[in-house]
Design a protein around this motif. Structure first.
Motif, PDB file in Angstrom:
ATOM      1  N   ARG A 188      89.214 -83.330  -2.343  1.00 48.13           N
ATOM      2  CA  ARG A 188      89.639 -84.362  -1.412  1.00 48.13           C
ATOM      3  C   ARG A 188      91.042 -84.862  -1.729  1.00 48.13           C
ATOM      4  O   ARG A 188      91.846 -85.113  -0.830  1.00 48.13           O
ATOM      5  CB  ARG A 188      88.648 -85.526  -1.418  1.00 48.13           C
ATOM      6  N   LEU A 189      91.345 -85.002  -3.020  1.00 49.15           N
ATOM      7  CA  LEU A 189      92.672 -85.451  -3.409  1.00 49.15           C
ATOM      8  C   LEU A 189      93.723 -84.437  -2.991  1.00 49.15           C
ATOM      9  O   LEU A 189      94.793 -84.795  -2.492  1.00 49.15           O
ATOM     10  CB  LEU A 189      92.732 -85.674  -4.926  1.00 49.15           C
ATOM     11  N   SER A 190      93.436 -83.178  -3.153  1.00 45.91           N
ATOM     12  CA  SER A 190      94.374 -82.120  -2.769  1.00 45.91           C
ATOM     13  C   SER A 190      94.613 -82.137  -1.265  1.00 45.91           C
ATOM     14  O   SER A 190      95.760 -82.052  -0.804  1.00 45.91           O
ATOM     15  CB  SER A 190      93.832 -80.757  -3.201  1.00 45.91           C
ATOM     16  N   ASN A 191      93.531 -82.250  -0.491  1.00 46.50           N
ATOM     17  CA  ASN A 191      93.675 -82.277   0.969  1.00 46.50           C
ATOM     18  C   ASN A 191      94.461 -83.501   1.419  1.00 46.50           C
ATOM     19  O   ASN A 191      95.322 -83.413   2.303  1.00 46.50           O
ATOM     20  CB  ASN A 191      92.293 -82.271   1.628  1.00 46.50           C
ATOM     21  N   TRP A 192      94.160 -84.657   0.809  1.00 50.90           N
ATOM     22  CA  TRP A 192      94.869 -85.879   1.187  1.00 50.90           C
ATOM     23  C   TRP A 192      96.348 -85.803   0.824  1.00 50.90           C
ATOM     24  O   TRP A 192      97.203 -86.152   1.636  1.00 50.90           O
ATOM     25  CB  TRP A 192      94.249 -87.091   0.489  1.00 50.90           C
ATOM     26  N   LEU A 193      96.653 -85.333  -0.377  1.00 49.68           N
ATOM     27  CA  LEU A 193      98.042 -85.317  -0.816  1.00 49.68           C
ATOM     28  C   LEU A 193      98.883 -84.391   0.052  1.00 49.68           C
ATOM     29  O   LEU A 193     100.008 -84.736   0.442  1.00 49.68           O
ATOM     30  CB  LEU A 193      98.123 -84.887  -2.284  1.00 49.68           C
ATOM     31  N   GLY A 194      98.359 -83.213   0.382  1.00 52.70           N
ATOM     32  CA  GLY A 194      99.094 -82.290   1.235  1.00 52.70           C
ATOM     33  C   GLY A 194      99.357 -82.883   2.612  1.00 52.70           C
ATOM     34  O   GLY A 194     100.470 -82.824   3.133  1.00 52.70           O
ATOM     35  N   ALA A 195      98.322 -83.500   3.201  1.00 54.83           N
ATOM     36  CA  ALA A 195      98.486 -84.091   4.528  1.00 54.83           C
ATOM     37  C   ALA A 195      99.394 -85.319   4.470  1.00 54.83           C
ATOM     38  O   ALA A 195     100.231 -85.520   5.353  1.00 54.83           O
ATOM     39  CB  ALA A 195      97.109 -84.481   5.083  1.00 54.83           C
TER      40      ALA A 195
END
Length: 326
Positions: A187-194
């Motif tokens: 979730r952190l990876s998806n949030w940071l990229g977006a």
């Protein structure tokens, strides 16, 4: 003063690409590095969580966030106490997520205080505000205290005076509170990229807003509205009367100081973009926030990006921009 980080750097853990920061700490290299490479170069460190057990042997549901001893700080350091729902994201994990989700080399990377906050920046394209050059950076901050959320923001830096322009929170900041479960890293990876890509879009909106401010000449009444919104007087109570009087004097002095800076005493107040404009008035509040003296040297620079001084800049920006819509 790029990025406006201070001597509150943890040890010498600061990397900068090509250009030394004003505090002269850390490592300056001519090669672009990933976040993981930069962290390894300046000195990765271990942060972990540990159970808390009372002297009678009872295990508490809360846990402690701890930093292992390092060569330059031989003590174990506590960053905070958190509940069972908290999931720690370590410095190594933050760097790894950045490299996978954003895939951009870092312009700067560093750790603050005793290592409880890791930050990194990457540079965006410069913008022009009626001839006033502004550099733009995306700043990622990852606290490990249990009290603050990870955040991503645009931090424009006005080249003529190296002031760090923190705009309103809705325009410049996204925060993410980490939820405890086994999918936290995904979730952190998806949030940071977006969030990174949304922040780039916001950077273009900021350019438009800054140009609007640079084309607007405020009245005396509007100047007062900006300084009053930027520096509100705290409420007085019987219990804090002495504190109130002291703060009231400081607040009134700051209002006058900003007006003096805007009237010509500030750095770069004679340009087409700043002279007599709301852009100049906003920059005057930024200059005062970034450089006014304090008894707490470390706190001043930290607060310029994350604390009360950043909030002053945000209030000034929001009020100034609102005046252009009337």
């Amino acid at each position: 003063r790029r990025g406006k980080m201070s001597a509150s750097i943890f040890g010498n853990r600061f990397y900068s690409y090509r250009e030394a920061a004003w505090h002269k700490l850390g490592l300056v290299l001519q090669e672009k590095l990933t976040a993981t490479e930069a962290l390894e170069k300046v000195g990765a460190y271990n942060v972990y969580m540990e159970d808390i057990v009372t002297s009678s042997g009872m295990k508490l549901k809360e846990r402690a966030i701890l930093r292992s001893p390092t060569k330059d700080d031989p003590d174990t350091v506590s960053f905070g106490i958190v509940g069972p729902e908290y999931t720690l994201v370590t410095p190594v994990q933050v760097a790894d997520v950045w490299d996978k989700a954003v895939s951009q080399p870092v312009e700067t990377l560093g750790a603050l205080h005793k290592g409880e906050i890791l930050f990194m920046t990457t540079k965006l394209d410069n913008i022009q505000i009626r001839g006033d050059e502004v550099e733009q950076y995306v700043l990622v901050s990852s606290p490990m205290t249990g009290k603050q959320a990870a955040s991503v923001m645009v931090t424009p830096v006005r080249v003529v005076c190296q002031n760090t322009l923190i705009a309103g929170e809705s325009a410049a900041v996204e925060r993410y509170r980490i939820i405890h479960d086994r999918y936290v890293m995904d979730r952190l990876s998806n949030w940071l990229g977006a969030a990174y890509h949304r922040t780039i879009e916001k950077a273009h909106a900021l350019e438009e807003a800054f140009n609007i401010l640079a084309g607007y000449s405020p009245t005396q009444e509007q100047i007062e509205k900006v300084v009053v919104a930027t520096y509100p007087i705290p409420r007085a109570t019987q219990a804090n009367s002495e504190y109130f009087e002291n703060m009231r004097e400081k607040v009134l002095a700051r209002r006058e100081a900003v007006k003096d800076l805007w009237a010509g005493a500030g750095i770069g107040m004679d340009t087409k973009a700043t002279k007599g404009t709301l852009w100049g008035l906003y920059n005057s509040t930024v200059e005062l926030a970034d450089f006014r003296r304090t008894t707490k040297v470390d706190a001043a620079s930290y607060n310029a990006l994350f604390g009360d001084r950043a909030k002053e800049k945000a209030r000034a920006f929001e009020m100034a921009l609102s005046l252009t819509k009337n």
